[in-house]
Scaffold this active site. Structure first.
Site, PDB file in Angstrom:
ATOM      1  CD  GLU A  58       3.469  -1.020  -2.586  1.00 61.82           C
ATOM      2  OE1 GLU A  58       2.596  -1.389  -3.368  1.00 61.82           O
ATOM      3  OE2 GLU A  58       3.616   0.187  -2.268  1.00 61.82           O
ATOM      4  CD  GLU A  70       0.364  -2.178  -6.836  1.00 57.27           C
ATOM      5  OE1 GLU A  70       0.575  -1.681  -5.714  1.00 57.27           O
ATOM      6  OE2 GLU A  70      -0.699  -2.022  -7.470  1.00 57.27           O
ATOM      7  CG  HIS A  85       1.659   1.721   1.115  1.00 51.72           C
ATOM      8  ND1 HIS A  85       0.951   2.911   1.064  1.00 51.72           N
ATOM      9  CD2 HIS A  85       1.204   0.975   0.085  1.00 51.72           C
ATOM     10  CE1 HIS A  85       0.098   2.869   0.059  1.00 51.72           C
ATOM     11  NE2 HIS A  85       0.232   1.710  -0.557  1.00 51.72           N
ATOM     12  NE  ARG A  86       0.879   4.239  -2.648  1.00 50.65           N
ATOM     13  CZ  ARG A  86      -0.235   4.963  -2.702  1.00 50.65           C
ATOM     14  NH1 ARG A  86      -0.166   6.288  -2.701  1.00 50.65           N
ATOM     15  NH2 ARG A  86      -1.422   4.382  -2.774  1.00 50.65           N
ATOM     16  CG  HIS A  94       0.029   4.894  -6.322  1.00 55.82           C
ATOM     17  ND1 HIS A  94      -1.193   5.489  -6.580  1.00 55.82           N
ATOM     18  CD2 HIS A  94      -0.254   3.687  -5.797  1.00 55.82           C
ATOM     19  CE1 HIS A  94      -2.169   4.666  -6.221  1.00 55.82           C
ATOM     20  NE2 HIS A  94      -1.625   3.564  -5.737  1.00 55.82           N
ATOM     21  CG  ASP A 130       2.890   1.780  -6.343  1.00 55.65           C
ATOM     22  OD1 ASP A 130       2.170   0.790  -6.266  1.00 55.65           O
ATOM     23  OD2 ASP A 130       3.024   2.613  -5.413  1.00 55.65           O
ATOM     24  CG  ASP A 138       0.931   5.257   4.171  1.00 49.65           C
ATOM     25  OD1 ASP A 138       1.262   4.391   3.325  1.00 49.65           O
ATOM     26  OD2 ASP A 138       0.049   6.118   3.960  1.00 49.65           O
ATOM     27  CE  LYS A 142      -0.717   1.092  -8.288  1.00 49.62           C
ATOM     28  NZ  LYS A 142      -1.749   0.448  -7.438  1.00 49.62           N
TER      29      LYS A 142
HETATM   30  O1  G3P Z   1       0.926  -3.024  -1.436  1.00 48.55           O
HETATM   31  C1  G3P Z   1      -0.446  -2.813  -1.407  1.00 48.55           C
HETATM   32  C2  G3P Z   1      -0.908  -1.509  -1.937  1.00 48.55           C
HETATM   33  O2  G3P Z   1       0.178  -0.788  -2.444  1.00 48.55           O
HETATM   34  C3  G3P Z   1      -1.962  -1.599  -2.953  1.00 48.55           C
HETATM   35  O3  G3P Z   1      -2.615  -0.383  -3.182  1.00 48.55           O
HETATM   36  O4  G3P Z   1      -3.106   1.685  -4.397  1.00 48.55           O
HETATM   37  O5  G3P Z   1      -1.404   1.699  -2.620  1.00 48.55           O
HETATM   38  O6  G3P Z   1      -0.918   0.609  -4.770  1.00 48.55           O
HETATM   39  P1  G3P Z   1      -1.970   0.952  -3.768  1.00 48.55           P
HETATM   40 CA    CA Z   2       1.272  -0.140  -4.371  1.00 47.37          CA
END
Ligand code: G3P
Ligand code: CA
Length: 276
Positions: A68, A142, A41-42, A83, A70, A267, A144
């Site tokens: 992942e 993603e 995640h990120r 993000h 953003d 994470d 965003k």
């Molecule tokens: O991949 C799911 C997640 O990234 C969505 O929430 O706020 O971390 O972008 P957020």
């Molecule tokens: Ca995200």
């Protein structure tokens, strides 16, 4: 009929009559865990600054199946990976991403806020991420707040097409957003790239809502607080996959394994596969 069913009918028929289909049907035996996509995640955000090369490199080193990212856009039109819609939390600057030029964004330190050892990390561009990681790991992209960036869908499609990343089976590329209209648009622009919808809203888990998502999405990606076994079964029955977020503890990862999700967005990639 769902999007995936439309595309995959031929593949499904051939699998149905293949001897391999027996093996697929059996699934994991009791006590065994099914194979789950490990999505950083990120980046490996538990250990390195989010949405930086340091965090993505570490995720690859930890053998995450996907990173992942953003995606947003600078004032002068460059696609950048960050993000929040402001730079305040994750850099030494202030202001809205869309109000700053690429040169201004690029001059910011995106690493020091996490730890001094990451000083000098910069906000990456989308193109840098594609060029550095495609073929090495999957990329869950993603969009965003795409409502802030009119036309961003066409830009994303162009960048993927330039690299031949819009074809099925070519690379592990998935597009996702909380903005469903944006994802419908992406599905029209790139019909062969898997689409995901993000939500933490239980109102989006009704049969009707899920059926509507399945007309253009391949992935239903909820926050783990709304995941139940019933929801996982409903999503699978509509021939979509389910990826859930954001894992920040071993307990959360274990819960999602028990629910039978297809991807865990974390994470800490090591919580999803401790061997990695
Ligand atoms: O991949 C799911 C997640 O990234 C969505 O929430 O706020 O971390 O972008 P957020
Ligand atoms: Ca995200």
């Amino acid at each position: 009929m769902s999007k995936k069913l439309l595309i995959g009918t031929g593949v499904a028929l051939s699998l149905l009559f293949s001897p391999l289909s027996q093996g697929f049907a059996e699934g994991p035996t009791p006590g065994e865990r099914k194979q789950v996509e490990n999505v950083a995640h990120r980046g490996a955000t538990g250990y390195a600054p989010e949405n930086t090369m340091a965090g993505f490199d570490l995720a690859v080193k930890m053998k995450a199946d996907y990173i992942e990212i953003d995606l947003q856009r600078s004032k002068d039109g460059k696609l950048v990976v960050i993000h929040d819609t402001t730079v305040d939390r994750t850099t030494d600057g202030t202001g809205k991403v869309g109000d700053l030029t690429f040169e201004q964004l690029r001059s910011l330190d995106a690493g020091s806020w996490k730890a001094e050892q990451f000083a000098g990390e910069q906000i990456p561009t989308f193109e840098e991420i594609l060029d550095r990681y495609h073929g090495k790991t999957g990329i869950l992209i993603e969009l965003k707040a795409p409502e802030l960036y009119p036309g961003i869908e066409e830009q994303v499609a162009a960048a993927l097409k330039e690299r031949n990343l819009h074809k099925p089976q070519n690379e592990k590329i998935i597009l996702q957003s909380f903005n469903f209209e944006s994802m419908k648009k992406m599905d029209k622009l790139l019909p062969k790239v898997p689409i995901g919808v993000l939500t933490s809203n239980r109102a989006h888990t009704t049969v009707e809502a899920l059926q509507e998502f399945s007309t253009y999405a391949d992935w239903f990606n909820p926050s783990y607080g709304i995941v139940t076994e019933e929801l996982v079964d409903q999503v699978h029955a509509l021939d979509m996959q389910i990826g859930s977020w954001t894992v920040r503890s071993q307990e959360a990862a274990d819960f999602l394994f028990d629910m039978g999700v297809d991807a865990i967005i974390t994470d800490y990639p090591d919580y999803v596969d401790p061997r990695k």
